[in-house]
Design a protein around this motif. Structure first.
Motif, mmCIF file in Angstrom:
data_model
loop_
_atom_site.group_PDB
_atom_site.id
_atom_site.type_symbol
_atom_site.label_atom_id
_atom_site.label_comp_id
_atom_site.label_asym_id
_atom_site.label_seq_id
_atom_site.Cartn_x
_atom_site.Cartn_y
_atom_site.Cartn_z
ATOM 1 N N ALA A 162 39.487 47.605 36.237
ATOM 2 C CA ALA A 162 40.633 46.735 36.498
ATOM 3 C C ALA A 162 40.211 45.269 36.515
ATOM 4 N N ARG A 163 39.060 45.006 37.112
ATOM 5 C CA ARG A 163 38.553 43.632 37.171
ATOM 6 C C ARG A 163 38.323 43.087 35.755
ATOM 7 N N ALA A 164 37.756 43.925 34.891
ATOM 8 C CA ALA A 164 37.504 43.494 33.513
ATOM 9 C C ALA A 164 38.809 43.270 32.761
ATOM 10 N N ASN A 165 39.801 44.138 32.975
ATOM 11 C CA ASN A 165 41.097 43.953 32.324
ATOM 12 C C ASN A 165 41.756 42.655 32.779
ATOM 13 N N ALA A 166 41.685 42.372 34.077
ATOM 14 C CA ALA A 166 42.299 41.147 34.593
ATOM 15 C C ALA A 166 41.664 39.910 33.975
ATOM 16 N N ALA A 167 40.350 39.911 33.859
ATOM 17 C CA ALA A 167 39.662 38.765 33.269
ATOM 18 C C ALA A 167 40.053 38.596 31.803
ATOM 19 N N ARG A 168 40.099 39.699 31.070
ATOM 20 C CA ARG A 168 40.413 39.631 29.642
ATOM 21 C C ARG A 168 41.855 39.216 29.398
ATOM 22 N N LEU A 169 42.764 39.584 30.321
ATOM 23 C CA LEU A 169 44.188 39.299 30.144
ATOM 24 C C LEU A 169 44.626 38.014 30.849
ATOM 25 N N GLY A 170 43.660 37.253 31.349
ATOM 26 C CA GLY A 170 43.946 35.902 31.817
ATOM 27 C C GLY A 170 44.418 35.758 33.242
ATOM 28 N N VAL A 171 44.277 36.816 34.064
ATOM 29 C CA VAL A 171 44.707 36.696 35.464
ATOM 30 C C VAL A 171 43.551 36.962 36.424
ATOM 31 N N GLY A 172 42.333 36.877 35.928
ATOM 32 C CA GLY A 172 41.173 37.175 36.755
ATOM 33 C C GLY A 172 41.043 36.260 37.966
ATOM 34 N N ARG A 173 41.415 35.001 37.818
ATOM 35 C CA ARG A 173 41.269 34.051 38.920
ATOM 36 C C ARG A 173 42.344 34.239 39.987
ATOM 37 N N ARG A 174 43.380 35.007 39.675
ATOM 38 C CA ARG A 174 44.458 35.230 40.646
ATOM 39 C C ARG A 174 44.449 36.657 41.189
ATOM 40 N N SER A 175 43.362 37.375 40.976
ATOM 41 C CA SER A 175 43.320 38.770 41.404
ATOM 42 C C SER A 175 41.946 39.127 41.931
ATOM 43 N N LEU A 176 41.948 40.111 42.817
ATOM 44 C CA LEU A 176 40.718 40.664 43.364
ATOM 45 C C LEU A 176 40.853 42.176 43.356
ATOM 46 N N PHE A 177 39.828 42.855 42.854
ATOM 47 C CA PHE A 177 39.854 44.309 42.800
ATOM 48 C C PHE A 177 38.671 44.853 43.575
ATOM 49 N N VAL A 178 38.958 45.741 44.500
ATOM 50 C CA VAL A 178 37.918 46.285 45.357
ATOM 51 C C VAL A 178 38.033 47.797 45.410
ATOM 52 N N SER A 179 36.938 48.434 45.781
ATOM 53 C CA SER A 179 36.922 49.878 45.960
ATOM 54 C C SER A 179 36.829 50.181 47.439
ATOM 55 N N GLY A 180 37.632 51.129 47.890
ATOM 56 C CA GLY A 180 37.588 51.512 49.287
ATOM 57 C C GLY A 180 38.941 52.000 49.746
ATOM 58 N N TYR A 181 39.073 52.214 51.036
ATOM 59 C CA TYR A 181 40.316 52.674 51.621
ATOM 60 C C TYR A 181 41.204 51.468 51.869
#
Length: 297
Positions: A162-181
């Motif tokens: 998801a992090r890679a998709n966000a960066a490639r689609l131009g919203v990486g700086r406005r999103s954070l993707f984490v793993s966990g509960y």
């Protein structure tokens, strides 16, 4: 196939015929175009304009391998490693569910809520629970220019994809993707979205092979009655949702009534959004929601 004077047009027709003979393929001509296009570097709808282009032996070998995988039942999206959703191309990994058109109902419902409650230019906070490829969150961020979002997934590989998709689609700086509960990671949000696992455990073995054998079980298995994720998510919305916010939870076509009751038992209002087939597809959860309880899209 022989490499002597093979053209794209001839190859496309042979490939469609080959896939038509496979019991696992419902759309052989379309699948053949997509697979061939992925090898020769064209859009699928451009192939017919290049019918007389010669095909190299290297290309034929690569196309043969893809056709063999498709004939064996592997989904086209898995083979090419990408799927379009909300007009955006998402790259897939083994840990991510293939985004499906029905899930666009989540986007339509959430954007409808945003439009009703102040418009799309606000600095909104979004949370996507079980983000997978990031499709829901990234699609929303593409429509909400001042929003920021948090995507959470139990799978480390899904969060990374998801992090890679966000960066490639131009919203990486406005999103954070984490793993966990999610309860440990998330703060209050204006909009919460989720396409959680909702298939009953015993039903998974009866699903089409394209889903059963290739989608990650973690993204499918909703427990004995398919409701485990909703029982986990809905109670936490008291904390996760801003007082004026709303959550949009995708459901199975026959789960509307029971998920609505779970929401109401937790003190929320709930309304249904139907997909293009007329099935209940999304439960909208908030306080002081809509009159009537059902929204037909």
């Amino acid at each position: 196939m022989s490499g002597d004077a093979v053209t794209l047009g001839a190859l496309r027709r042979l490939a469609a015929k080959r896939l038509a003979e496979a019991e696992t393929v419902d759309t052989p001509a379309l699948d053949a175009r997509i697979l061939i296009a992925s090898v020769v570097g064209m859009a699928p709808n451009e192939l017919v304009l290049a019918d007389y282009r010669a095909v190299s032996m290297e290309e034929i070998t690569r196309i043969d391998a893809l056709l063999e995988r498709r004939a064996a039942g592997e989904p086209v999206a898995r083979i090419i490693g990408a799927r379009e959703f909300w007009g955006l191309s998402f790259r897939l990994e083994a840990e991510t569910l293939v985004p499906r058109p029905d899930s666009e109902t989540v986007i339509e419902a959430a954007l409808g809520f945003v439009d009703r409650t102040g418009g799309r230019d606000r600095p909104l906070r979004l949370i996507d629970i079980g983000t997978g490829s990031g499709a829901l969150l990234i699609a929303l961020l593409s429509e909400l220019p001042n929003a920021i979002g948090l995507g959470i997934d139990l799978s480390v590989g899904a969060a990374r994809a998801a992090r890679a998709n966000a960066a490639r689609l131009g919203v990486g700086r406005r999103s954070l993707f984490v793993s966990g509960y999610f309860a440990e990671s998330a703060r209050q949000a204006d909009v919460v979205v989720s396409n959680p696992p909702y298939i009953e455990s015993a039903v998974i073995a009866t699903l089409p092979a394209e889903v059963r054998d290739f989608d990650p079980r973690l993204a499918l298995d909703g427990g004995v009655d398919g409701l485990d994720a909703y029982r986990a998510i809905i109670p936490t919305l008291t904390r996760l949702l801003d007082p004026g916010g709303a959550a949009f939870l995708e459901i199975g076509f026959d789960q509307g009534d029971v998920v609505r009751r779970l929401a109401e038992d937790a003190g929320f209002d709930a309304a249904m959004h139907r997909d293009l087939s007329g099935h209940d597809r999304v439960v909208e959860v908030s306080r002081g929601l809509l009159e009537g309880g059902t929204v037909a899209l």
